[in-house]
Design a protein around this motif. Structure first.
Motif, PDB file in Angstrom:
ATOM      1  N   ALA A 277      -5.219  -3.258   0.645  1.00 40.19           N
ATOM      2  CA  ALA A 277      -5.875  -2.000   0.982  1.00 40.19           C
ATOM      3  C   ALA A 277      -6.292  -1.252  -0.280  1.00 40.19           C
ATOM      4  N   ILE A 278      -5.547  -1.451  -1.371  1.00 42.25           N
ATOM      5  CA  ILE A 278      -5.882  -0.827  -2.652  1.00 42.25           C
ATOM      6  C   ILE A 278      -6.817  -1.714  -3.465  1.00 42.25           C
TER       7      ILE A 278
ATOM      8  N   ASP B 265       0.847  -1.173   0.000  1.00 39.02           N
ATOM      9  CA  ASP B 265       0.000   0.000   0.000  1.00 39.02           C
ATOM     10  C   ASP B 265       0.894   1.238   0.000  1.00 39.02           C
TER      11      ASP B 265
ATOM     12  N   ARG C 230       0.367  -8.458   2.409  1.00 40.08           N
ATOM     13  CA  ARG C 230      -1.077  -8.297   2.318  1.00 40.08           C
ATOM     14  C   ARG C 230      -1.501  -6.830   2.266  1.00 40.08           C
ATOM     15  N   SER C 231      -0.565  -5.919   2.448  1.00 40.45           N
ATOM     16  CA  SER C 231      -0.956  -4.507   2.524  1.00 40.45           C
ATOM     17  C   SER C 231      -1.524  -3.988   1.210  1.00 40.45           C
TER      18      SER C 231
ATOM     19  N   PRO D  84      -8.956  -4.669  -2.240  1.00 38.15           N
ATOM     20  CA  PRO D  84      -9.397  -5.601  -1.190  1.00 38.15           C
ATOM     21  C   PRO D  84     -10.086  -6.845  -1.723  1.00 38.15           C
TER      22      PRO D  84
END
Length: 259
Positions: A203-204, A89, A199-200, A206
């Motif tokens: 956030a963009i 992210d 996994r971040s 999901p």
């Protein structure tokens, strides 16, 4: 040229479109190009419109993930599916860049950063590949190809990108939701991201399905082209089987990496 093996496979069954990002590879930016995220996004959008070959299946890696995510949200008619690779992210990408890519802040300094990256681009590549590529057998060939491109006028405007994206006056972008079927792929042997939260990126995107692959690093599609082709075929065929459509995607894909 790093992508020749995967292109040779994909062109047997689909049209492949190669994109050098402005300021990288053999795409020399115009004087007014400011290297902002919006500038990259608009440039890719104009190219896709002018080619008229959509909808596309972008397969970007690292920094090119972000403009492609914006295009998917802002111009959904241009993007049917997306495969987003090796990105975090935005806030975590900013931290990663400051710690891994530019730990001393030299590239973030206007003018001196541009001069430094031009002067040291060969050594930067030599340091980058051993940290980023999962299999050491690729190091020499990847480096040789990058340096050959530099010798023939290849661009590497990394300092300009860092300053425009993460400088003190740069605003944090907002990524609107998009809904096209999406994979996020991580090569787990990318040592530059060994502590990153893979996994971040969700956030963009999901709704994306996350795939973590051992044995490859920062360049999933060129480090294991056979595996990547299989993932792409499965992704497209599996989704379109339910709709009954016979999709023949065009795939915009950067030739050279931003780092």
């Amino acid at each position: 040229e790093h992508h020749d093996p995967i292109f040779e496979r994909l062109t047997r069954w689909t049209r492949v479109i190669l994109v050098d990002p402005p300021g990288f590879g053999f795409s020399t930016p115009k004087p007014g190009f400011d290297f902002s995220l919006r500038a990259f996004t608009d440039a890719y959008t104009r190219l896709m419109r002018e080619l008229g070959a959509g909808p596309y299946v972008p397969c970007p890696t690292c920094t090119n993930v972000y403009p492609c995510a914006l295009i998917a949200a802002e111009h959904p008619d241009l993007i049917s599916h997306a495969i987003l690779m090796q990105a975090l992210d935005w806030d975590k990408e900013r931290i990663w860049t400051s710690k891994i890519v530019d730990p001393n802040g030299d590239l973030a300094r206007p003018y001196t950063g541009q001069e430094l990256i031009y002067r040291t681009r060969g050594s930067a590549a030599a340091n980058w590949y051993p940290n980023a590529v999962g299999d050491s057998r690729h190091h020499e060939s990847f480096l040789r190809q990058a340096c050959t491109c530099f010798d023939h006028g290849g661009n590497f405007c990394l300092a300009s990108l860092i300053q425009a994206w993460f400088g003190p006056e740069a605003a944090t972008p907002v990524f609107p939701p998009f809904h096209q079927p999406t994979l996020t792929i991580w090569g787990m042997n990318d040592r530059s991201h060994r502590r990153s939260d893979k996994r971040s990126l969700l956030a963009i995107a999901p709704h994306a399905r996350l795939i973590e692959r051992e044995g490859i690093g920062h360049f999933p599609e060129i480090e294991d082209p056979v595996w990547f082709e299989g993932i792409l075929r499965e992704f497209l065929t599996g989704i379109d089987a339910g709709s009954g459509r016979n999709l023949k995607p065009s795939i915009p894909q950067p030739l050279m990496r931003d780092h």
